[in-house]
Design an enzyme around this catalytic site. Sequence first.
Site, PDB file in Angstrom:
ATOM      1  N   LYS A 142       1.463   0.041  -2.087  1.00 19.14           N
ATOM      2  CA  LYS A 142       2.433  -0.669  -1.252  1.00 19.14           C
ATOM      3  C   LYS A 142       2.986  -1.829  -2.057  1.00 19.14           C
ATOM      4  O   LYS A 142       2.287  -2.815  -2.320  1.00 19.14           O
ATOM      5  CB  LYS A 142       1.778  -1.172   0.030  1.00 19.14           C
ATOM      6  CG  LYS A 142       2.766  -1.754   1.008  1.00 19.14           C
ATOM      7  CD  LYS A 142       2.157  -1.902   2.381  1.00 19.14           C
ATOM      8  CE  LYS A 142       3.200  -2.245   3.411  1.00 19.14           C
ATOM      9  NZ  LYS A 142       2.654  -2.307   4.770  1.00 19.14           N
ATOM     10  N   ILE A 163       6.692   7.414   0.158  1.00 16.61           N
ATOM     11  CA  ILE A 163       6.121   8.083   1.323  1.00 16.61           C
ATOM     12  C   ILE A 163       6.242   7.269   2.599  1.00 16.61           C
ATOM     13  O   ILE A 163       5.869   7.742   3.673  1.00 16.61           O
ATOM     14  CB  ILE A 163       4.636   8.435   1.080  1.00 16.61           C
ATOM     15  CG1 ILE A 163       3.836   7.165   0.774  1.00 16.61           C
ATOM     16  CG2 ILE A 163       4.499   9.455  -0.040  1.00 16.61           C
ATOM     17  CD1 ILE A 163       2.346   7.409   0.591  1.00 16.61           C
ATOM     18  N   GLY A 164       6.751   6.064   2.523  1.00 13.05           N
ATOM     19  CA  GLY A 164       6.901   5.269   3.737  1.00 13.05           C
ATOM     20  C   GLY A 164       7.489   3.912   3.435  1.00 13.05           C
ATOM     21  O   GLY A 164       7.689   3.527   2.281  1.00 13.05           O
ATOM     22  N   ASP A 205      -0.608  -6.844  13.925  1.00 12.34           N
ATOM     23  CA  ASP A 205       0.511  -5.901  13.787  1.00 12.34           C
ATOM     24  C   ASP A 205       0.013  -4.472  13.980  1.00 12.34           C
ATOM     25  O   ASP A 205       0.404  -3.557  13.254  1.00 12.34           O
ATOM     26  CB  ASP A 205       1.162  -6.068  12.415  1.00 12.34           C
ATOM     27  CG  ASP A 205       2.575  -5.493  12.379  1.00 12.34           C
ATOM     28  OD1 ASP A 205       3.135  -5.266  13.469  1.00 12.34           O
ATOM     29  OD2 ASP A 205       3.104  -5.271  11.279  1.00 12.34           O
ATOM     30  N   GLY A 240       7.587  -0.228   5.279  1.00 13.06           N
ATOM     31  CA  GLY A 240       7.107  -1.140   6.313  1.00 13.06           C
ATOM     32  C   GLY A 240       7.840  -2.452   6.246  1.00 13.06           C
ATOM     33  O   GLY A 240       8.781  -2.633   5.467  1.00 13.06           O
ATOM     34  N   PHE A 280       6.757  -5.084   5.088  1.00  9.76           N
ATOM     35  CA  PHE A 280       6.415  -5.860   3.893  1.00  9.76           C
ATOM     36  C   PHE A 280       6.911  -5.224   2.602  1.00  9.76           C
ATOM     37  O   PHE A 280       6.851  -5.844   1.559  1.00  9.76           O
ATOM     38  CB  PHE A 280       4.895  -6.033   3.793  1.00  9.76           C
ATOM     39  CG  PHE A 280       4.305  -6.702   4.976  1.00  9.76           C
ATOM     40  CD1 PHE A 280       4.410  -8.064   5.132  1.00  9.76           C
ATOM     41  CD2 PHE A 280       3.659  -5.971   5.940  1.00  9.76           C
ATOM     42  CE1 PHE A 280       3.860  -8.685   6.227  1.00  9.76           C
ATOM     43  CE2 PHE A 280       3.107  -6.594   7.038  1.00  9.76           C
ATOM     44  CZ  PHE A 280       3.215  -7.954   7.186  1.00  9.76           C
ATOM     45  N   GLY A 281       7.332  -3.995   2.677  1.00  4.73           N
ATOM     46  CA  GLY A 281       7.783  -3.342   1.463  1.00  4.73           C
ATOM     47  C   GLY A 281       7.752  -1.835   1.603  1.00  4.73           C
ATOM     48  O   GLY A 281       7.715  -1.285   2.709  1.00  4.73           O
ATOM     49  N   THR A 282       7.754  -1.172   0.478  1.00  2.00           N
ATOM     50  CA  THR A 282       7.769   0.289   0.445  1.00  2.00           C
ATOM     51  C   THR A 282       6.423   0.807  -0.033  1.00  2.00           C
ATOM     52  O   THR A 282       5.711   0.153  -0.810  1.00  2.00           O
ATOM     53  CB  THR A 282       8.877   0.791  -0.492  1.00  2.00           C
ATOM     54  OG1 THR A 282       8.670   0.250  -1.809  1.00  2.00           O
ATOM     55  CG2 THR A 282      10.244   0.352   0.024  1.00  2.00           C
ATOM     56  N   VAL A 283       6.074   2.031   0.430  1.00  2.00           N
ATOM     57  CA  VAL A 283       4.812   2.671   0.071  1.00  2.00           C
ATOM     58  C   VAL A 283       5.126   3.909  -0.773  1.00  2.00           C
ATOM     59  O   VAL A 283       5.962   4.737  -0.387  1.00  2.00           O
ATOM     60  CB  VAL A 283       4.008   3.058   1.320  1.00  2.00           C
ATOM     61  CG1 VAL A 283       2.657   3.656   0.919  1.00  2.00           C
ATOM     62  CG2 VAL A 283       3.809   1.846   2.218  1.00  2.00           C
TER      63      VAL A 283
END
Length: 821
Positions: free
Chosen positions: A578, A557-558, A676, A560, A562-565
Amino acid sequence: MEMPGRRSNYTLLSQFSDDQVSVSVTGAPPPHYDSLSSENRSNHNSGNTGKAKAERGGFDWDPSGGGGGDHRLNNQPNRVGNNMYASSLGLQRQSSGSSFGESSLSGDYYMPTLSAAANEIESVGFPQDDGFRLGFGGGGGDLRIQMAADSAGGSSSGKSWAQQTEESYQLQLALALRLSSEATCADDPNFLDPVPDESALRTSPSSAETVSHRFWVNGCLSYYDKVPDGFYMMNGLDPYIWTLCIDLHESGRIPSIESLRAVDSGVDSSLEAIIVDRRSDPAFKELHNRVHDISCSCITTKEVVDQLAKLICNRMGGPVIMGEDELVPMWKECIDGLKEIFKVVVPIGSLSVGLCRHRALLFKVLADIIDLPCRIAKGCKYCNRDDAASCLVRFGLDREYLVDLVGKPGHLWEPDSLLNGPSSISISSPLRFPRPKPVEPAVDFRLLAKQYFSDSQSLNLVFDPASDDMGFSMFHRQYDNPGGENDALAENGGGSLPPSANMPPQNMMRASNQIEAAPMNAPPISQPVPNRANRELGLDGDDMDIPWCDLNIKEKIGAGSFGTVHRAEWHGSDVAVKILMEQDFHAERVNEFLREVAIMKRLRHPNIVLFMGAVTQPPNLSIVTEYLSRGSLYRLLHKSGAREQLDERRRLSMAYDVAKGMNYLHNRNPPIVHRDLKSPNLLVDKKYTVKVCDFGLSRLKASTFLSSKSAAGTPEWMAPEVLRDEPSNEKSDVYSFGVILWELATLQQPWGNLNPAQVVAAVGFKCKRLEIPRNLNPQVAAIIEGCWTNEPWKRPSFATIMDLLRPLIKSAVPPPNRSDL
């Protein structure tokens, strides 16, 4: 023996080393007395012993000393002016504490009084080894200096004690004047007068090169030293080396600014010169004008000092809490970039990062503009470098305070002994040998010893039957020490010692002997030892530590920085997982990750994304939070039909939600700085309530914004100080909120026409801001502009922003037939 117009309290000069002096004493021994006339013994009659009698009324001078008149004013080339004296004086005899070290008046030497009527002083003879002997002969108080004749029957010469004393005085006076002149660049021949005329000091102009040399050598500037235009602060070149390697008459006492401009910055990267030039430094002109505004707007001197210190601190990298070492990497990067433009000579107004010496100089320069009494002293409470400097401001006639320019800008400290002691006022001559520094061994044996006892005691605790925690009582004792003794050791870099490190030796031996008799209570090999970090943070034993196998991962679903969600199902509930991109963490990084998780675990607020747990075992380190169906605010604002779906009141309510969540974070103890904050990190639930997320991971971010591969890491929302890689505080979040409020008000993507590198240049270094539409609500525009103030300390707090938004939400009328879909 007073000399008109000169001081008389100079000590005598010793020419010979200690091993050249032999003393023969009968009775009460007087200490050594080094003669300076050995090289001039050929000027006297050989084989004759000159005598001078010290009467109560004065001396009978030796005929070789010249005719009548004041003996000190005789012009004899074989005394002060002879080159033989200058050549025979080694620089190693100098000392910072007095004109010359090991003076014959220092130590325990008791000089005979000149008024002793019956004392007969015989002449001095010199044997071939240039030594001499002192002895008491006869009775009473007669002091006789026995002459040692030449063993070959050669010539011997003699000078009266008074002549030697006078010669020593004149020679040392000349050298003292020379050294003082070199060290202070004194243009006034009467600078040794005990009471200088302050009005004359204020009105007498000093050249830029003179003041620059004084600061280069001494590292100090007094209240009466005005920093002139063209002053430059050198670093990377030792004054002592410069004095030895060049001819002062040809090259000057300090490298000229023209010669420094001709230096290629690539030849010696350590050489730098920060110049104060009002004519060619537009940034400094701006500071000049702002200082005048500060002076006019403030009522008290304390307010002026506070505003001026904060201005300088924010301009030169911001405050640092842990010490000035945090600024050193940024300073090196800054000065290297400026050297590519300006070479070695860098204008002071172009510095975006400054160490204590740069901040002190800029404070002194700006304080001189508004006639604020200020001086620069050596030393700094935040660093131990040799070139460290601090500023002191005088309040009234008898009070001065140290101005904090590094840690707590504007705070006034009581000056300590380092700044007001002898080192701050002593003359430091470039002709003096540099003070040697102790050489530290390559291996720190103290740390090895601490590690040895720490490891040994950890074994004792693991196998100790009294330890009911099976190996973890050691850590609890370390971190829960009420006395704070171990904390002091940790601050010194040595780590914490177990409590047994402070045991008497017999107790330590008794503890080590218990290993043999103690039963083995360690867990079996098949049973994993509990993770120390998990126990320390309280993550084991509750539902915060989520096994990876309990999560049913679904669609992505997203993404960032730092990684994937992913959306996932956990015990029948929808959650967001996440998954961290960087899984190859060292033990220290894993512990840091767990500490961040522990912080998130304690947060409970309606505008903070609810933390549900974490997967703490690599390679599946993950954060598990509540699932919000509408996704990120960024996606909601920039999709088609956003203006029809989100009216003005709803968008203002969304901004209010963000301010409430951030105000909660900033008021935690200790405060949590997001670092952030941006619309992709704000999630919206089905009722359009906005919640803040990703605030706990910013400290784990190892890469910079330019290396990010998704829009979540772009610099559109970042504050200028963050883009310049300067230290920041919670006010950087306020700047980011201003961009989010602009986004909500305009429904546009910030800096959509620029790439990330152009945004960094425009916002971070050219002070550009997003354009605010003219038809925007003036009150909303004022909030946005306040959040974008270049000085972080001028930006409002989130509590103030909430107070400003609340009436705007009430005044905005929602459109009819609105439904929360």
